[in-house]
Write a protein that holds these residues in place. Structure first.
Motif, PDB file in Angstrom:
ATOM      1  N   HIS A 123      -4.099  20.021  -2.580  1.00  0.00           N
ATOM      2  CA  HIS A 123      -4.787  18.962  -1.834  1.00  0.00           C
ATOM      3  C   HIS A 123      -4.229  17.580  -2.128  1.00  0.00           C
ATOM      4  N   LEU A 124      -3.594  17.393  -3.272  1.00  0.00           N
ATOM      5  CA  LEU A 124      -3.180  16.062  -3.707  1.00  0.00           C
ATOM      6  C   LEU A 124      -2.313  15.327  -2.685  1.00  0.00           C
ATOM      7  N   PRO A 125      -1.220  15.919  -2.154  1.00  0.00           N
ATOM      8  CA  PRO A 125      -0.422  15.173  -1.167  1.00  0.00           C
ATOM      9  C   PRO A 125      -1.195  14.870   0.109  1.00  0.00           C
ATOM     10  N   LEU A 126      -2.073  15.788   0.530  1.00  0.00           N
ATOM     11  CA  LEU A 126      -2.897  15.537   1.720  1.00  0.00           C
ATOM     12  C   LEU A 126      -3.828  14.356   1.483  1.00  0.00           C
ATOM     13  N   PHE A 127      -4.397  14.307   0.291  1.00  0.00           N
ATOM     14  CA  PHE A 127      -5.306  13.219  -0.080  1.00  0.00           C
ATOM     15  C   PHE A 127      -4.580  11.876  -0.085  1.00  0.00           C
ATOM     16  N   LEU A 128      -3.398  11.841  -0.727  1.00  0.00           N
ATOM     17  CA  LEU A 128      -2.630  10.591  -0.787  1.00  0.00           C
ATOM     18  C   LEU A 128      -2.182  10.154   0.606  1.00  0.00           C
ATOM     19  N   TYR A 129      -1.748  11.091   1.405  1.00  0.00           N
ATOM     20  CA  TYR A 129      -1.312  10.797   2.779  1.00  0.00           C
ATOM     21  C   TYR A 129      -2.454  10.177   3.581  1.00  0.00           C
ATOM     22  N   THR A 130      -3.644  10.731   3.439  1.00  0.00           N
ATOM     23  CA  THR A 130      -4.818  10.215   4.147  1.00  0.00           C
ATOM     24  C   THR A 130      -5.108   8.772   3.756  1.00  0.00           C
ATOM     25  N   PHE A 131      -5.037   8.478   2.457  1.00  0.00           N
ATOM     26  CA  PHE A 131      -5.347   7.122   2.003  1.00  0.00           C
ATOM     27  C   PHE A 131      -4.250   6.136   2.367  1.00  0.00           C
ATOM     28  N   PHE A 132      -3.003   6.569   2.388  1.00  0.00           N
ATOM     29  CA  PHE A 132      -1.927   5.675   2.826  1.00  0.00           C
ATOM     30  C   PHE A 132      -2.101   5.315   4.302  1.00  0.00           C
ATOM     31  N   ILE A 133      -2.425   6.291   5.121  1.00  0.00           N
ATOM     32  CA  ILE A 133      -2.661   6.022   6.549  1.00  0.00           C
ATOM     33  C   ILE A 133      -3.813   5.040   6.700  1.00  0.00           C
ATOM     34  N   PHE A 134      -4.879   5.263   5.962  1.00  0.00           N
ATOM     35  CA  PHE A 134      -6.036   4.367   5.999  1.00  0.00           C
ATOM     36  C   PHE A 134      -5.643   2.941   5.634  1.00  0.00           C
ATOM     37  N   ALA A 135      -4.793   2.791   4.603  1.00  0.00           N
ATOM     38  CA  ALA A 135      -4.426   1.459   4.122  1.00  0.00           C
ATOM     39  C   ALA A 135      -3.524   0.729   5.091  1.00  0.00           C
ATOM     40  N   PHE A 136      -2.605   1.446   5.733  1.00  0.00           N
ATOM     41  CA  PHE A 136      -1.570   0.797   6.539  1.00  0.00           C
ATOM     42  C   PHE A 136      -1.909   0.723   8.019  1.00  0.00           C
ATOM     43  N   TYR A 137      -2.923   1.476   8.478  1.00  0.00           N
ATOM     44  CA  TYR A 137      -3.268   1.460   9.898  1.00  0.00           C
ATOM     45  C   TYR A 137      -4.031   0.184  10.232  1.00  0.00           C
ATOM     46  N   PRO A 138      -3.513  -0.656  11.159  1.00  0.00           N
ATOM     47  CA  PRO A 138      -4.116  -1.966  11.401  1.00  0.00           C
ATOM     48  C   PRO A 138      -5.236  -1.976  12.432  1.00  0.00           C
ATOM     49  N   GLY A 139      -5.382  -0.913  13.226  1.00  0.00           N
ATOM     50  CA  GLY A 139      -6.417  -0.890  14.253  1.00  0.00           C
ATOM     51  C   GLY A 139      -5.878  -1.105  15.646  1.00  0.00           C
ATOM     52  N   ASP A 140      -4.782  -1.853  15.778  1.00  0.00           N
ATOM     53  CA  ASP A 140      -4.169  -2.077  17.095  1.00  0.00           C
ATOM     54  C   ASP A 140      -2.669  -1.782  16.994  1.00  0.00           C
ATOM     55  N   LYS A 156       6.120  -9.564   8.817  1.00  0.00           N
ATOM     56  CA  LYS A 156       4.690  -9.560   8.471  1.00  0.00           C
ATOM     57  C   LYS A 156       3.945  -8.405   9.118  1.00  0.00           C
ATOM     58  N   SER A 157       4.681  -7.503   9.779  1.00  0.00           N
ATOM     59  CA  SER A 157       4.054  -6.361  10.456  1.00  0.00           C
ATOM     60  C   SER A 157       3.903  -5.216   9.453  1.00  0.00           C
ATOM     61  N   ASN A 158       2.837  -5.268   8.662  1.00  0.00           N
ATOM     62  CA  ASN A 158       2.665  -4.302   7.588  1.00  0.00           C
ATOM     63  C   ASN A 158       2.455  -2.877   8.086  1.00  0.00           C
ATOM     64  N   GLU A 159       2.179  -2.706   9.387  1.00  0.00           N
ATOM     65  CA  GLU A 159       2.004  -1.355   9.913  1.00  0.00           C
ATOM     66  C   GLU A 159       3.296  -0.543   9.848  1.00  0.00           C
ATOM     67  N   TYR A 160       4.432  -1.214   9.658  1.00  0.00           N
ATOM     68  CA  TYR A 160       5.696  -0.489   9.457  1.00  0.00           C
ATOM     69  C   TYR A 160       5.616   0.428   8.243  1.00  0.00           C
ATOM     70  N   LEU A 161       4.748   0.102   7.303  1.00  0.00           N
ATOM     71  CA  LEU A 161       4.593   0.927   6.103  1.00  0.00           C
ATOM     72  C   LEU A 161       4.082   2.325   6.430  1.00  0.00           C
ATOM     73  N   LEU A 162       3.490   2.498   7.613  1.00  0.00           N
ATOM     74  CA  LEU A 162       3.048   3.832   8.027  1.00  0.00           C
ATOM     75  C   LEU A 162       4.211   4.819   8.062  1.00  0.00           C
ATOM     76  N   LEU A 163       5.419   4.324   8.306  1.00  0.00           N
ATOM     77  CA  LEU A 163       6.591   5.189   8.360  1.00  0.00           C
ATOM     78  C   LEU A 163       6.892   5.813   6.997  1.00  0.00           C
ATOM     79  N   LEU A 164       6.378   5.189   5.930  1.00  0.00           N
ATOM     80  CA  LEU A 164       6.633   5.676   4.577  1.00  0.00           C
ATOM     81  C   LEU A 164       5.500   6.529   4.028  1.00  0.00           C
ATOM     82  N   ALA A 165       4.395   6.606   4.753  1.00  0.00           N
ATOM     83  CA  ALA A 165       3.206   7.272   4.220  1.00  0.00           C
ATOM     84  C   ALA A 165       3.462   8.731   3.852  1.00  0.00           C
ATOM     85  N   LEU A 166       4.113   9.471   4.723  1.00  0.00           N
ATOM     86  CA  LEU A 166       4.311  10.910   4.482  1.00  0.00           C
ATOM     87  C   LEU A 166       5.284  11.182   3.337  1.00  0.00           C
ATOM     88  N   PRO A 167       6.513  10.616   3.362  1.00  0.00           N
ATOM     89  CA  PRO A 167       7.425  10.935   2.255  1.00  0.00           C
ATOM     90  C   PRO A 167       6.941  10.433   0.904  1.00  0.00           C
TER      91      PRO A 167
END
Length: 301
Positions: A65-82, A249-260
């Motif tokens: 579960h650990l990688p799934l858990f971390l992936y979920t929280f990274f998406i949560f942190a980097f997803y901006p809403g729009d 300043k477009s921090n949503e680019y960090l979403l590209l790094l969430a999975l690896p």
């Protein structure tokens, strides 16, 4: 918490994580719901969902579960809403590419090179700053293919079909001029204002330590583990080039790094020598993510 997340996951865990992720994203963006782009959200949702299946396929973390858990929280942190449609499509195509390229079925890989070529060009059309992914796929074909010329030709054919289709569609719609955004070189947006990125510095340090640990114990790992981890590192490097050069300043680019990064960090935590180190590592990641998320809304540092 580490013991709980070290338990083996299964296919039925994925819908639970998706529901949890959707709930916390919706709750955090409740005051900004008018800005939610439904098309980009749906594309992002599918891309994220496919990402969960990549963990099960690549099997670097023993389906815990650990990688799934971390992936979920990274998406949560980097997803901006729009989320920009370009990044949404990039997440979508990246997940598909990883599913094809990490498949253990040789027939699937051999038969998917045309589709892989189409996906990387589709990715480039929607977000030209992801051009390093083209280099990543070329390197992967050269390193793994038994028929390099034939498979490389298939990749080119897939890309050519997308380019011809796109140009034909644009001509039909009346767009006949060249868009300079399709030549992103020289338009770098390296950001010197590191707020709130520096709030993630503990995670960045852990990533560096995890890569160092991998190479320090390189000879102890199986051939399969070396190949898979090397594959993830090169994929991460391709995404990191895009993030460093074009994020600004477009921090949503960090979403590209969430999975690896989820795979790299989860593997690092698993092989730490002491239990207290693993537990501390998880909580450092969690608190860093929460502080970063809050910091994107309130500038208090």
């Amino acid at each position: 918490m580490f013991r709980l997340l070290s338990k083996e996951s299964n296919i039925f865990s994925i819908p639970v994580y998706l529901v949890f992720l959707t709930v916390i994203i919706s709750a955090f963006n409740a005051l900004n719901i008018s800005n939610l782009n439904i098309i980009s959200f749906l594309i992002t949702f599918v891309g994220i969902a496919l990402g969960y299946f990549v963990f099960n396929q690549i099997k670097l973390n023993y389906q815990e579960h650990l990688p799934l858990f971390l992936y979920t929280f990274f998406i949560f942190a980097f997803y901006p809403g729009d989320l920009d449609i370009g990044i949404a499509v990039s997440l979508f195509t990246n997940s598909f590419l990883l599913l094809f390229l990490t498949s253990t079925d040789d027939d699937v890989r051999k038969d998917s090179y045309v589709l892989i070529g189409a996906l990387i060009l589709l990715n480039f059309i929607f977000l030209p700053t992801t051009w390093p992914m083209i280099l990543f796929v070329i390197m992967h074909v050269i390193a793994t293919s038994k028929r390099i010329a034939l498979d490389f030709f298939k990749v080119l054919m897939g890309g050519f079909l997308i380019v011809i289709s796109y140009l034909g569609l644009m001509y039909f719609l009346g767009y006949t001029s060249w868009d300079n955004s399709y030549f992103p070189f020289g338009k770098f947006k390296i950001n010197l204002d590191l707020y709130p990125l520096y709030l993630l510095s503990p995670i960045a340090l852990m990533i560096v330590l995890s890569v160092m640990d991998h190479f320090n114990n390189f000879n102890k790992k199986s051939l399969s583990s070396r190949f898979k981890y090397g594959f993830i590192l090169i994929f991460t490097l391709a995404q990191l080039i895009t993030v460093i050069l074009y994020m600004g300043k477009s921090n949503e680019y960090l979403l590209l790094l969430a999975l690896p990064l989820s795979i790299i960090l989860a593997r690092y935590l698993k092989f730490l020598p002491k239990y207290w180190m693993r537990e501390t590592g998880i909580w450092v990641i969690i608190f860093s993510i929460i502080i970063f998320k809050v910091g994107t809304y309130f500038k208090f540092f």
